[in-house]
Motif scaffolding. Structure first.
Motif, mmCIF file in Angstrom:
data_model
loop_
_atom_site.group_PDB
_atom_site.id
_atom_site.type_symbol
_atom_site.label_atom_id
_atom_site.label_comp_id
_atom_site.label_asym_id
_atom_site.label_seq_id
_atom_site.Cartn_x
_atom_site.Cartn_y
_atom_site.Cartn_z
ATOM 1 N N SER A 62 5.009 16.411 -10.577
ATOM 2 C CA SER A 62 6.425 16.706 -11.198
ATOM 3 C C SER A 62 6.738 15.850 -12.278
ATOM 4 C CB SER A 62 7.258 17.019 -9.913
ATOM 5 O OG SER A 62 7.808 15.926 -9.453
ATOM 6 N N ASP A 63 6.235 14.746 -11.894
ATOM 7 C CA ASP A 63 6.725 13.608 -12.983
ATOM 8 C C ASP A 63 5.654 13.097 -14.120
ATOM 9 O OD1 ASP A 63 7.542 11.128 -14.156
ATOM 10 O OD2 ASP A 63 8.882 10.731 -12.298
ATOM 11 N N ARG A 83 6.564 0.863 -0.985
ATOM 12 C CA ARG A 83 6.141 -0.353 -1.561
ATOM 13 C C ARG A 83 5.908 -0.102 -3.080
ATOM 14 N NH1 ARG A 83 4.056 -4.766 1.211
ATOM 15 N NH2 ARG A 83 2.780 -5.134 -0.606
ATOM 16 N N ASN A 84 6.328 1.103 -3.521
ATOM 17 C CA ASN A 84 5.913 1.350 -4.877
ATOM 18 C C ASN A 84 7.065 1.703 -5.601
ATOM 19 O OD1 ASN A 84 5.181 2.995 -7.351
ATOM 20 N ND2 ASN A 84 3.216 2.303 -6.782
ATOM 21 N N LYS A 85 7.664 1.044 -6.664
ATOM 22 C CA LYS A 85 9.018 1.345 -7.360
ATOM 23 C C LYS A 85 8.805 2.581 -8.076
ATOM 24 C CE LYS A 85 11.071 -2.166 -9.084
ATOM 25 N NZ LYS A 85 11.758 -3.300 -9.578
ATOM 26 N N SER A 86 7.744 2.599 -8.647
ATOM 27 C CA SER A 86 7.605 3.990 -9.515
ATOM 28 C C SER A 86 7.489 5.356 -8.769
ATOM 29 C CB SER A 86 6.097 4.197 -10.234
ATOM 30 O OG SER A 86 6.214 2.705 -11.234
ATOM 31 N N ILE A 87 7.184 5.262 -7.399
ATOM 32 C CA ILE A 87 7.133 6.378 -6.596
ATOM 33 C C ILE A 87 8.352 6.575 -6.153
ATOM 34 C CG2 ILE A 87 6.271 7.058 -4.287
ATOM 35 C CD1 ILE A 87 4.206 7.710 -6.084
ATOM 36 N N LYS A 88 9.337 5.649 -5.796
ATOM 37 C CA LYS A 88 10.599 5.965 -5.049
ATOM 38 C C LYS A 88 11.539 6.337 -6.242
ATOM 39 C CE LYS A 88 10.815 1.510 -3.695
ATOM 40 N NZ LYS A 88 11.421 0.203 -2.996
ATOM 41 N N THR A 89 11.284 6.096 -7.589
ATOM 42 C CA THR A 89 12.164 6.360 -8.591
ATOM 43 C C THR A 89 11.723 8.010 -8.802
ATOM 44 O OG1 THR A 89 12.145 4.404 -9.673
ATOM 45 C CG2 THR A 89 12.745 6.437 -11.147
ATOM 46 N N ALA A 90 10.518 8.311 -8.902
ATOM 47 C CA ALA A 90 10.022 9.574 -9.021
ATOM 48 C C ALA A 90 10.407 10.626 -7.923
ATOM 49 C CB ALA A 90 8.650 9.835 -9.316
ATOM 50 N N LEU A 91 10.395 9.885 -6.798
ATOM 51 C CA LEU A 91 10.817 10.569 -5.599
ATOM 52 C C LEU A 91 12.330 11.084 -5.531
ATOM 53 C CD1 LEU A 91 9.942 11.880 -2.875
ATOM 54 C CD2 LEU A 91 10.082 9.582 -1.723
#
Length: 277
Positions: A18-19, A261-269
């Motif tokens: 989705s991102d 541990r992943n900032k990009s995944i957390k933001t997209a989530l």
């Protein structure tokens, strides 16, 4: 644990798809790893839950072969994808200027296809050894909660020496060979990080590799331990406990380790969940 594994891995797949910022080789392989984990844990756990509820510990010959086949394919896919992800991190850190050229969509597709084809080769090799068992007998006892290939190899109509030679050849080809690639990739990565003068670059490289290394140690440590040690006279309980670690615990932890541990995944989530709810 099964519901958490399904929910976590499905959430990773939906978040990546989705991102548009996550449409990169690293997250492409991560989403495919999540799909393989869903298939991997679904091969063993639902049947185990049914057995526990019905107190029926019997599985048919055909059902056992089907479970073993799916298990080998998804386990080998996990195996190969972890090695491919290590190669991806090696290219990203050691050759950043050529990363987009080297890890182009065509090569990523070929690496994924190659992982699947090697999984089929692994399955064929197990079939060659296992299809000649069970003849002339009605029941066999498997000392595990699923049709573990290493347990089925014990029942094959081979002498112990031939059985062990086959086991170690397959284990070396589909276990130690990918591990060698992972070790080589991380050796190059560590060398590159040590030569870097930027502390922020070192931290970023270490953070992107830490999650992958955690899963590699957990998956390979238990999986290869069970596969090779099954030729020794270890207790069935020890093998079953180790099997739970890599067939149930690892697929459940994968999405949480990567997302936490992943900032990009957390933001997209967060974006995905805000749109969904």
């Amino acid at each position: 644990m099964y519901i958490m594994a399904l929910f976590g891995n499905l959430l990773i797949i939906l978040t990546v798809s989705s991102d548009s910022h996550l449409h990169t080789p690293m997250y492409f392989f991560l989403s495919n790893l999540s799909m393989a984990d869903i298939g991997f844990i679904s091969t063993t756990v639902p049947r185990m839950i049914v057995d526990l509820q019905t107190h029926c510990l019997v599985i048919s010959y055909v059902g056992c072969l089907i479970q073993m086949s799916l298990f080998v394919i998804f386990a080998c896919m996990d195996d190969m994808l972890l090695a491919v992800m290590a190669y991806d991190r090696f290219v990203a850190i050691c050759h950043p200027l050529h990363y987009q050229v080297i890890m182009n969509p065509s090569r990523c597709g070929l690496l994924l296809l190659g992982s699947f084809l090697l999984s089929l080769v692994d399955l064929v090799m197990h079939y060659v050894a296992i299809l000649n068992i069970f003849y002339g007998e009605n029941f066999f006892e498997i000392s595990n909660f699923f049709c573990d290939p290493s347990e089925l190899l014990k029942l094959a109509c081979f002498d112990t020496v031939t059985n062990n030679i086959f086991r170690y050849c397959v284990g070396a080809l589909f276990g130690l060979l990918p591990i060698s690639g992972i070790i080589f990739s991380y050796f190059k990565i560590v060398s590159s990080i040590m030569r870097s003068s930027s502390s922020s670059g070192k931290h970023k490289a270490a953070s992107t590799c830490g999650s992958h290394l955690s899963i590699v140690c957990l998956f390979y440590g238990t999986a290869l331990g069970v596969y090779f040690s099954s030729s020794l006279s270890l207790s069935p309980r020890s093998n079953a406990v180790a099997s739970v670690m890599y067939t149930v615990v690892t697929p459940m932890l994968n999405p949480f380790i990567y997302s936490l541990r992943n900032k990009s995944i957390k933001t997209a989530l967060r974006k995905f969940l805000s749109r969904a709810f």
